[in-house]
Design an enzyme around this catalytic site. Structure first.
Site, PDB file in Angstrom:
ATOM      1  N   SER A 150       0.846  -1.191   0.000  1.00  0.00           N
ATOM      2  CA  SER A 150       0.000   0.000   0.000  1.00  0.00           C
ATOM      3  C   SER A 150       0.884   1.244   0.000  1.00  0.00           C
ATOM      4  CB  SER A 150      -0.892   0.013   1.243  1.00  0.00           C
ATOM      5  OG  SER A 150      -0.126   0.250   2.410  1.00  0.00           O
ATOM      6  N   ASP A 151       0.390   2.307  -0.612  1.00  0.00           N
ATOM      7  CA  ASP A 151       1.036   3.588  -0.371  1.00  0.00           C
ATOM      8  C   ASP A 151       0.814   3.898   1.107  1.00  0.00           C
ATOM      9  OD1 ASP A 151       2.286   6.037  -0.576  1.00  0.00           O
ATOM     10  OD2 ASP A 151       1.230   6.645  -2.386  1.00  0.00           O
ATOM     11  N   TRP A 152       1.562   4.842   1.632  1.00  0.00           N
ATOM     12  CA  TRP A 152       1.578   5.085   3.071  1.00  0.00           C
ATOM     13  C   TRP A 152       0.225   5.614   3.568  1.00  0.00           C
ATOM     14  CZ3 TRP A 152       5.212   2.600   1.262  1.00  0.00           C
ATOM     15  CH2 TRP A 152       6.354   2.235   1.984  1.00  0.00           C
TER      16      TRP A 152
END
Ligand SMILES: *[C@@H]1O[C@H](CO)[C@@H](O)[C@H](O)[C@H]1NC(C)=O
Ligand SMILES: *[C@@H]1O[C@H](CO)[C@@H](O)[C@H](O)[C@H]1NC(C)=O
Ligand SMILES: *[C@@H]1O[C@H](CO)[C@@H](O)[C@H](O)[C@H]1NC(C)=O
Ligand SMILES: *[C@@H]1O[C@H](CO)[C@@H](O)[C@H](O)[C@H]1NC(C)=O
Ligand SMILES: *[C@@H]1O[C@H](CO)[C@@H](O)[C@H](O)[C@H]1NC(C)=O
Ligand SMILES: *[C@@H]1O[C@H](CO)[C@@H](O)[C@H](O)[C@H]1NC(C)=O
Ligand SMILES: *[C@@H]1O[C@H](CO)[C@@H](O)[C@H](O)[C@H]1NC(C)=O
Ligand SMILES: *[C@@H]1O[C@H](CO)[C@@H](O)[C@H](O)[C@H]1NC(C)=O
Length: 853
Positions: free
Chosen positions: A284-286
């Protein structure tokens, strides 16, 4: 509406259907795609997969969960780290930004931006840049480098992070992705292709940011993209990354068709893992993860940085994943697949052999600090200050020099060295008063611009400014040098300009990631004009200087109309974002040591409106919707379709010499219509579900003696919390029967017969000028069909030619280059009609054309 969105794999609390301002019938939706395809060791992945499988087979449930879950923001050395497996002495895997070098690094290089790599149109330099960056990441003990970027692609010219990627054209971006992935992974670091997918603007990508700017939104922007556009435009470069065996893909913040990027089963299970047969992991992106079981079933493999929100101390994965397996919501085979994908990427890049322990720290540049930065624990040596730069300054200088795009030249460049007096103007020529790393994440623009802002940055080990490099060169040659760096000191500027033989005028435009606002630019640019009144600076210089040479440092296209036809503006160079060797690379070109050979990776328009598409810069609805109604027609495809004359077209760029094209020949290598849809069934999911005893996964008895701050752990609190129940899983999510191979699938990157070369195009290029130089031979395809772009870039090759020299340049077209995506067949298909190939030096200057037969 709620059900449909749930099926798509999204668990959202507030749904647009509840909102009076938005009719639910108008909302795009994402069709469900289940079950999640399991990694099978296809393509080149067999050996890595087998080793990964053997490794994962010996893990307990909580050990597997540890591999999938970050330990929380600022809890370890890197911007993301997963848990360890102490029993097997397996260290934490470290994920670190950025696509142009090591974010927060010390004694590491600041590479030219991805955009500059694309500006070179040079495959080898792209590869070498990737290799050099990979060596630096590995030297610091980083397992996964968070780059390269193909999303944003560049739908909007002012998109804040376009410069992190390559080009507004999918083919050029695809080459950038392919070469960079190869380079990085050959160096032994896992590359992460991001942001998957449709992340075309910064504003509204995250709810918190949108609210911060005063917009009452409840969910992220939805990029609503039709299937054909997805395949032929936005997915295309990701397919190239997968074909290059990229080990990781980062899913994006925003929604696609109202389903979050990291929980969209059509995107992750369907397009990426089934059709493109992606063998690595999706992270996932942050904080782009918004659900646990739903995301896992939709194809997410790793939660980054692990916590629900930064430092919240809890996770959608971690203990929740262990619980979800024990209570029957999440099949263990999905967890096995996650862990196997992660370990396959690890073995694929040979990280089991001589991989250095992480020796850097993101949260301090000091040697000593807290290893657990957020919880202020484990004080010690965190930064060994390993110098990983090697000789990379050479490739940085060479690439940046060759990226320079000469837009205009009345013959004043290259400088002869005999000009008596050189003058430099503008803050963009010199040092920033705060030092090259003075603005956190480069969120400021007050000296020479060599990088945009945000997480896509690196620390400069030094930054050679244009002023210092040009001055050093000019002094060697006995020239006089003056400079006025104040952009507004008009009287001094005019006075100095009047005396000079050449007036080098430096201007810039900056942008970056959405969490930083610089001068009202919330990531995305608020306009396409130059900063610091650059237009007025240029006009002021040109009012008293007959030989005004403009140098542009910019994140993307800028409007030049106010002065481009000014008779005293004699030359214009677009230098992009050159990184640490900025001044040296520019001097190489100005004084002619390097003949400029950069070509525009996007269109420079005369007016903003000419680009067509609009950035969504405000919202009155709770869930902003962005319909990609222009379809395939972005950048040059839009200009061609609407017969708009740009200032400088895609692919354009001058040289100090001239080239001639002749002898265009086309040779058929294979049957273009010989595409073979993939057939058959994938292996049956043979997972045996062992009965797991929840008591084995409780927090260990001595836990409090080694617990770290608010680390995310994989354990559950109590056996009585485990309640079997019926999770409302999407249809098919638990299906273990054999699934059909998608017609367009079958191997990493998609159906192998797409990549079979079917034509060879050869052309003779001659250097007809007075200087050695490189030409970029560009090959465009015209199908003549009304719903196709007039032309699309399909191949290019850069060739070095001495004065008078001729070379035969050969490029190949494969089936994918000639086919189109059929929404009905859900496969690539041949189109009728005569196809024409145009060969030339830009998207509007064709030297030769021929029919494909
Ligand atoms: C989005 O919706 C469009 C229009 O219905 C469809 O063609 C496309 O496949 C959808 N894409 C995804 C990823 O859901
Ligand atoms: C999971 O990772 C944490 C953090 O590194 C570690 O302390 C713990 O022992 C690991 N748990 C297992 C089961 O390996
Ligand atoms: C924001 O929007 C939500 C739902 O659309 C609404 O319930 C809430 O009152 C709004 N808040 C403000 C401050 O306008
Ligand atoms: C599990 O996830 C929920 C959000 O769905 C969160 O509130 C909770 O704290 C998580 N539990 C753990 C142990 O991380
Ligand atoms: C465009 O944005 C820049 C940077 O914020 C600003 O300096 C400039 O004044 C703006 N231009 C116009 C025409 O508003
Ligand atoms: C060009 O520069 C000369 C000075 O060398 C000046 O006299 C002239 O007015 C300038 N031209 C324009 C259009 O400003
Ligand atoms: C949005 O952009 C338009 C130009 O396309 C501009 O007129 C308007 O002021 C902008 N709105 C905001 C909120 O920035
Ligand atoms: C099973 O665990 C998951 C993760 O904690 C949770 O979301 C789900 O509601 C649980 N199911 C039941 C029936 O308790």
């Amino acid at each position: 509406m709620v059900n449909i969105i749930l099926l798509a794999g999204l668990v959202a609390t507030t749904l647009a259907a509840d909102l009076p301002t938005q009719p639910s019938s108008a909302l795009a939706y994402s069709p469900p795609y289940y079950p999640s395809p399991r990694i099978d060791g296809g393509g080149d992945w067999k050996a890595a997969y087998q080793r990964a499988k053997a490794f994962v087979d010996q893990l307990t449930l909580t050990e597997k969960v540890n591999l999938t879950t970050g330990t929380g923001w600022q809890s370890d050395n890197c911007v993301g780290n997963v848990g360890t497996i102490p029993r097997l002495n397996f260290p934490s895997l470290c994920m670190q930004d950025s696509p142009l070098g090591i974010r927060f690094g010390t004694y590491s290089s600041a590479f030219p931006a991805g955009m500059n790599a694309a500006m070179t149109w040079d495959r080898e330099l792209m590869y070498l840049r990737g290799l050099a960056m990979g060596e630096e990441f590995k030297g610091k003990g980083v397992n996964m480098a968070l780059g390269p970027v193909a999303g944003p692609l560049g739908r909007h010219p002012e998109g804040g992070r376009n410069w992190e990627g390559f080009s507004a054209d999918p083919m050029l971006t695809g080459v950038g992705m392919f070469e960079t992935v190869k380079g990085m992974q050959d160096a032994g670091v896992i590359a992460t292709a991001k942001h998957y997918i449709g992340n075309e603007q910064e504003l509204f990508r995250q709810v918190g940011e949108g609210r911060q700017w005063g917009f009452n939104i409840t969910e992220s922007l939805s990029s609503n993209i039709d299937d054909r556009t997805m395949h032929e435009l936005y997915l295309w470069p990701f397919a190239d990354a997968v074909r290059a065996n990229v080990g990781a893909i980062m899913c994006s913040y925003q929604q696609v068709n109202n389903s979050y990027g990291c929980a969209n089963s059509k995107l992750l299970n369907g397009l990426l893992k089934d059709e493109l047969d992606f063998q690595g992991l999706v992270m996932s992106d942050w904080s782009a993860q918004h659900s646990g079981v739903a995301s896992a079933l939709a194809g997410l493999d790793m939660s980054m940085p692990g916590d629900v929100t930064f430092n919240s101390g809890d996770s959608y994965f971690g203990g929740n994943m262990t619980m979800a397996v024990l209570n029957g919501s999440l099949p263990i085979w999905r967890v096995d697949d996650m862990a196997t994908r992660i370990m396959s990427a690890y073995y694929f890049t040979h990280q089991d052999k001589n991989f250095p322990e992480t020796n850097m720290n993101s949260w301090t540049t000091d040697d000593y600090g807290y290893l657990r930065y957020y919880s202020k624990e484990h004080y010690g040596l965190v930064n060994k200050q390993v110098d990983v730069r090697g000789q990379h300054h050479k490739i940085i200088r060479e690439l940046s020099a060759k990226a320079n795009i000469l837009l205009k030249n009345s013959g004043v460049l290259p400088l002869t060295g005999k000009e008596k007096q050189i003058a430099l103007f503008g803050s963009d020529a010199g040092e920033t008063p705060y030092g090259p790393n003075g603005h956190p994440d480069r969120g400021g623009n007050d000296g020479t611009l060599a990088m945009g802002w945000g997480s896509g940055t690196a620390n400069f080990p030094y930054l050679v400014t244009p002023l210092e490099a040009i001055k050093a060169k000019a002094l060697q040659l006995g020239q006089v040098v003056q400079s006025v760096l104040d952009d507004y000191a008009y009287s001094q500027i005019k006075d100095t300009a009047r005396q000079a033989s050449v007036c080098l005028t430096f201007v810039s435009a900056d942008s970056g990631e959405g969490y930083i606002d610089v001068d009202g630019n919330r990531g995305d640019r608020k306009n396409l004009t130059l900063w610091h009144n650059g237009d007025d600076l240029i006009k002021t210089v040109a009012s008293t200087c007959k030989n005004t040479v403009v140098v542009i440092h910019s994140v993307g296209p800028v409007l030049l109309e106010e002065w481009i036809d000014h008779p005293n503006v004699t030359a214009v160079l677009f230098a992009g974002l050159p990184g640490q060797e900025s001044g040296n690379s520019l001097t190489d070109v100005l004084y002619g040591a390097v003949n400029p050979s950069g070509r525009l990776p996007f269109t420079i328009a005369k007016h903003r409106e000419d680009y067509g598409v609009k950035l969504t810069n405000s919202s009155t609805v709770a869930v902003p919707q962005q319909d990609f109604t222009e379809g395939l027609f972005i950048d040059y495809r839009h200009f061609d379709k609407n017969e708009i004359t740009p200032r400088y077209e895609f692919g354009y760029g001058l040289s100090y010499t001239t080239f001639k094209y002749s002898h265009l020949k086309i040779r058929r290598l294979a049957d273009p219509a010989g595409y073979k849809p993939a057939k058959g069934m994938q292996a049956k999911n043979d997972a045996v579900s062992k009965k797991l005893d929840p008591a084995d996964y409780l927090f260990p008895k001595d836990f409090s003696s080694w617990k770290v701050g608010n680390f995310i752990y994989p354990y559950i609190k109590s056996v009585s919390d485990v309640k079997q129940g019926s999770y409302p899983a999407p249809k098919g999510a638990y299906d273990t029967s054999a699934q059909p191979v998608p017609a367009a699938g079958g191997a990493p990157g998609g159906n192998p017969s797409l990549y079979e070369n079917v034509y060879e195009i050869s052309v003779v290029v001659t250097n007809t000028g007075k200087k050695a130089g490189e030409e970029v031979v560009q090959v465009y395809l015209e199908t003549g069909l009304a719903d196709d772009p007039k032309i699309v870039l399909r191949q290019f090759e850069k060739v070095m030619l001495r004065v008078g020299e001729s070379k035969t340049v050969k490029v190949k077209l494969n089936r994918r280059d000639l086919m189109r995506w059929s929404v009905v067949k859900q496969d690539w298909t041949c189109t009728e009609g005569k196809k024409v190939v145009h060969v030339g030096c830009s998207s509007r200057q064709f030297a030769l054309s021929a029919n494909l037969a």
